[in-house]
Write a protein that holds these residues in place. Structure first.
Motif, short mmCIF file in Angstrom:
data_model
loop_
_atom_site.label_atom_id
_atom_site.label_comp_id
_atom_site.label_asym_id
_atom_site.label_seq_id
_atom_site.Cartn_x
_atom_site.Cartn_y
_atom_site.Cartn_z
N GLU A 282 0.87 -1.18 0.05
CA GLU A 282 0.16 0.06 -0.04
C GLU A 282 0.71 1.23 0.01
O GLU A 282 1.91 1.19 0.55
CB GLU A 282 -0.87 -0.06 1.21
N ASP B 13 -11.64 0.67 -2.36
CA ASP B 13 -10.67 1.29 -1.80
C ASP B 13 -10.17 0.58 -0.42
O ASP B 13 -8.96 0.31 -0.27
CB ASP B 13 -10.76 2.72 -1.43
N THR B 16 -7.97 -2.11 -1.64
CA THR B 16 -7.08 -1.67 -2.92
C THR B 16 -7.35 -1.94 -4.20
O THR B 16 -6.49 -2.52 -4.95
CB THR B 16 -5.60 -1.77 -2.64
N HIS C 88 -1.64 3.37 -8.94
CA HIS C 88 -2.64 3.88 -7.88
C HIS C 88 -3.51 5.25 -8.37
O HIS C 88 -4.61 5.14 -8.12
CB HIS C 88 -1.48 4.57 -6.83
#
Lengths: 426, 184, 164
Positions: A282, B13, B16, C88
């Motif tokens: 992450e 989210d 992810t 992302h």
């Protein structure tokens, strides 16, 4: 300034200037004026600065050109090019909010006492749609007191980082710390960007009382160490706070155990190990620390195999996950990871820099004394956090032989560490 | 505050990942006009719904408007009407958003404690909410009762679908049920 | 999370009123555009890894100086991490397509990010270049319908513009 990533593009100065001067419609498909504007940060010369100024004077509003102008403004700020102030000043009235933001920031970097420029920056506080946080930062940095009341109006702003910058600045100008708890509270915001920005404001306000909370903030240790170190740099020399009061929090952050952090995320159900491993990738480190903690609490047995597997597959190429894998091998005291940790300790690629200190701490957790000479070797490094972590690791092994070597270290924090230890030994 | 779309984003989210169940959202969009009709039907009839619901509640429990009752004197009656309208308003927002978060966060959060502190009888409040739930269903289906409405009957006249908006009725009912369970 | 619907509700709530006709009209406008957005989101979601990977590979190939030996990006390492960051941003673009506003990009990708990049002297150029590649690569009707591509490109522009 950290320059690890400056020289990405292997362009000469002349090539970059030529690129930047090429009209946008004649630029070849393989080239980029934006890259040229970024790259000129490596050349603090008259001709580079002149080229960047010329780029700003190209006012074509197309996006490709707009982003080049912005980058040129930023680069001139980094080069602290005083001669560029007039043209950067003219950018304050630009329609593009990011050009204005970069111009304001660059003025802060270059520095000025010119009341006309400073007042023009302050006037932007009345203009809608601006990045007020950056405007407030620059006014604070340049000590523009006449903006105090205008800045004060932002202390209740709905955008938390903007309010935080305003509170910080009011506190810097008036030494009234009464609202700083709001800034400290942002260290626990669910948004990782807000947490990082809060640390910046605590640095700016020299709010030493927040050091313990910074040490517990769930962001990458890079941000925590930067915050604690910068507060130490401003507070210790003037006697505002002794090094020994900072030291436990500094070392807690370097050690970086998830149990020492106040995590802001939770799982609504116990996650599986594969999910937790994926979380190590992450971009919000707060989530990575939660995954690390959960792995230690619930999957300690199965974790090492999974960590080796993910390392081989992707982790060796991902500087975030790489770091967390090293940390976890340490907390798991997984002796078969010894060779991998030694390899990381010596890994000189810039993006893996924080994994080196992590490996030093992890090697101490493993407790294999073969690591001692390798840790000693780290004391020759120029990287302060690696050196400091090596000292902590050696301490765990009961080895304090390294201190004599570092009492005259280039880095003052390392010298402070040596001093405290020598005092204890004597 | 979330809506059906941002709810999907927040859920994705958390792991992810990208939002993968686009079909549910497409269905939301496909029935979007019916949803807007439903919201419009409630919003246009809100003041009648509120006064009828409170009147119904009082009919069943006359003690409320006698000395010592919770809707006595007028000042407290007005507060009661205002509260019923607030609840209906947030249910309407939730129906518009396709998500209960606005109702939860801005209306129900702490409501039971507030009512307990003020001595508002929850059984009566729940009854008024139940009446509004039935009214809302009738308005969304556009089937007001001939027997009860009489000469005041008013049809929204929006296009009536075969299932008479069964899923929207169910969704709206679920928000009223949320209010009821938050108060009980 | 800001979207057309939540913005409308927040305004109605602040005024203490039921949704008005004009509120419902703006929601209806957003719903009418939603089909194109959802189409783009669906296509992007199904191909996210490929789109992000291609964008970065092309950037590396296009700018040979990104492969300068001895620098941060001399190995696959920088590439992989950078590709992950691109991914992302692409994910946030998908989210923004879903909600019909730039909220996800603003809240999770941009607010404060510019400050952090500046404070840590991190390069934005690889991201800008890779996203620009993606911006110029989308093709209709091969990849998606014209309306969907318009929505997708608008968000790529927004991301490029906000990061640069």
């Amino acid at each position: 300034m950290d320059k690890r990533f400056f020289n990405l593009f292997n362009l000469t100065e002349d090539q970059a200037i030529a690129l930047l001067d090429t009209p946008q419609d004649q630029i070849s498909e393989d080239d980029s004026r934006y890259i040229a504007a970024s790259h000129l940060v490596n050349f603090p010369t008259e001709q580079a600065i002149a080229a960047l100024i010329r780029a700003i004077q190209q006012t074509d509003p197309a996006m490709e050109n707009r982003i080049v102008r912005r980058k040129s403004v930023e680069t001139l700020g980094r080069l602290e090019a005083v001669q560029a102030l007039p043209v950067i000043h003219s950018c304050l009235s630009d329609d593009d909010r990011y050009t204005v933001e970069n111009a304001v920031w660059a003025i802060g970097e270059i520095g000025t006492h010119d009341p006309v420029i400073l007042e023009d920056v302050a006037q932007l506080l009345h203009k809608p749609g601006q990045t007020y946080r950056v405007i407030i930062h620059t006014l604070a940095k340049l000590h523009y007191q006449p903006a105090l009341e205008r800045i004060r109006r932002f202390t209740d702003n709905a955008d938390l980082p903007t309010a935080s910058a305003a509170i910080t600045t009011v506190c810097r100008f008036t030494r009234d710390y009464s609202q700083m708890d709001k800034v400290v509270g942002m260290l626990q915001n669910s948004n990782v960007l807000a947490r990082r920005l809060s640390i910046q404001d605590l640095i700016d306000s020299q709010y030493y009382d927040a050091i313990p909370q910074i040490a517990r903030c769930p962001v990458s240790l890079v941000f925590r160490l930067r915050g604690i170190r910068m507060l130490a740099e401003s507070g210790v020399p003037v006697g505002a706070i002794p090094f020994t009061a900072i030291q436990p929090y500094l070392e807690q952050s370097l050690r970086d155990h998830p149990g020492d952090l106040d995590l802001v995320h939770t799982y609504d159900q116990p996650p599986t190990l594969p999910f937790l491993i994926q979380e190590l990738y992450e971009t919000d480190f707060g989530r990575c620390y939660l995954a690390t903690k959960t792995i230690l609490e619930h999957h300690a047995e199965a974790a090492p195999d999974a960590l080796f597997a993910t390392y081989a597959e992707e982790g060796k190429n991902d500087y975030g996950a790489h770091f967390h894998v090293m940390k976890l091998f340490g907390w798991l005291k997984h002796v078969p990871a010894y060779d991998l940790l030694i390899e990381s300790l010596y890994n000189k690629q810039p993006q893996f820099q924080k994994s080196r200190a992590a490996a030093a701490i992890a090697l101490a957790e493993l407790g294999d004394p073969r690591a001692i000479p390798h840790l000693h070797a780290c004391l020759d490094s120029k990287i302060w956090d690696l050196k400091y972590a090596a000292l902590m690791a050696l301490e765990t092994f009961g080895d304090i032989g390294g201190y004599a070597k570092i009492t005259h270290d280039d880095d003052w924090l390392i010298r402070e560490k040596a001093n405290t230890k020598l005092v204890t030994v004597h | 505050m979330l809506d059906a779309f941002s709810r999907a984003v927040v859920a994705a989210d958390a792991s992810t990942s990208t939002v993968s169940d686009i079909n549910a959202l497409k269905a939301f969009v496909a029935s979007g006009n019916r949803r807007l009709d439903a919201v419009n039907a409630i919003a246009s009839n809100a003041s009648c719904m509120v006064s009828d619901a409170v009147a119904g509640m009082i009919c069943e429990n006359q003690g409320l408007i006698q000395a010592g009752g919770n809707c006595y004197p007028n000042r407290r009656m007005a507060a009661c009407l205002r509260d019923a309208e607030i609840i209906l308003r947030y249910v309407t927002y939730a129906l518009l958003a396709g998500d209960a978060s606005v109702l939860d966060d801005r209306c129900l959060n702490g409501l039971k404690e507030t009512y307990a502190a003020l001595g508002v009888p929850t059984t009566s409040t729940v009854r008024a909410v139940q009446i509004m739930k039935a009214q809302a269903a009738a308005h969304i289906k556009d089937t007001p009762s001939d027997a009860r409405a009489g000469s005041k009957k008013r049809l929204m006249g929006s296009i009536v679908t075969e299932d008479r908006c069964a899923s929207l009725v169910a969704e709206a009912s679920s928000y009223f049920d949320r209010v009821i369970s938050a108060l009980s | 999370m800001k979207s057309v619907v939540t913005t409308v509700i927040a305004a109605a709530d602040a005024a203490g009123r039921f949704p008005s006709t004009s509120d419902l009209e703006s929601v209806q406008g957003s719903i009418q555009r939603a089909a194109a957005r959802l189409e783009a989101a669906e296509k992007l979601g199904a191909n996210l890894d490929r789109v992000a990977g291609e964008a970065y590979d092309a950037c590396i190939k296009k700018y040979p100086y990104l492969n300068n030996p001895g620098e941060a990006n001399s190995t696959d390492t920088f590439k992989a991490k950078c590709a992950r960051d691109i991914k992302h941003y692409m994910r946030l673009i998908q989210y923004s397509l879903i909600v019909g506003g730039t909220g996800p990009l603003d809240e999770w990708g941009i607010a404060g990010q510019r400050e952090v990049y500046r404070a840590l002297s991190l390069p934005t150029a690889p991201y800008v270049e890779a996203l620009s590649f993606a911006r110029n690569r989308g093709c209709t009707p091969r990849d998606m319908s014209a309306q969907a591509l318009t929505e997708y490109n608008a968000l790529l522009d927004y991301a490029i513009n906000s990061l640069s």
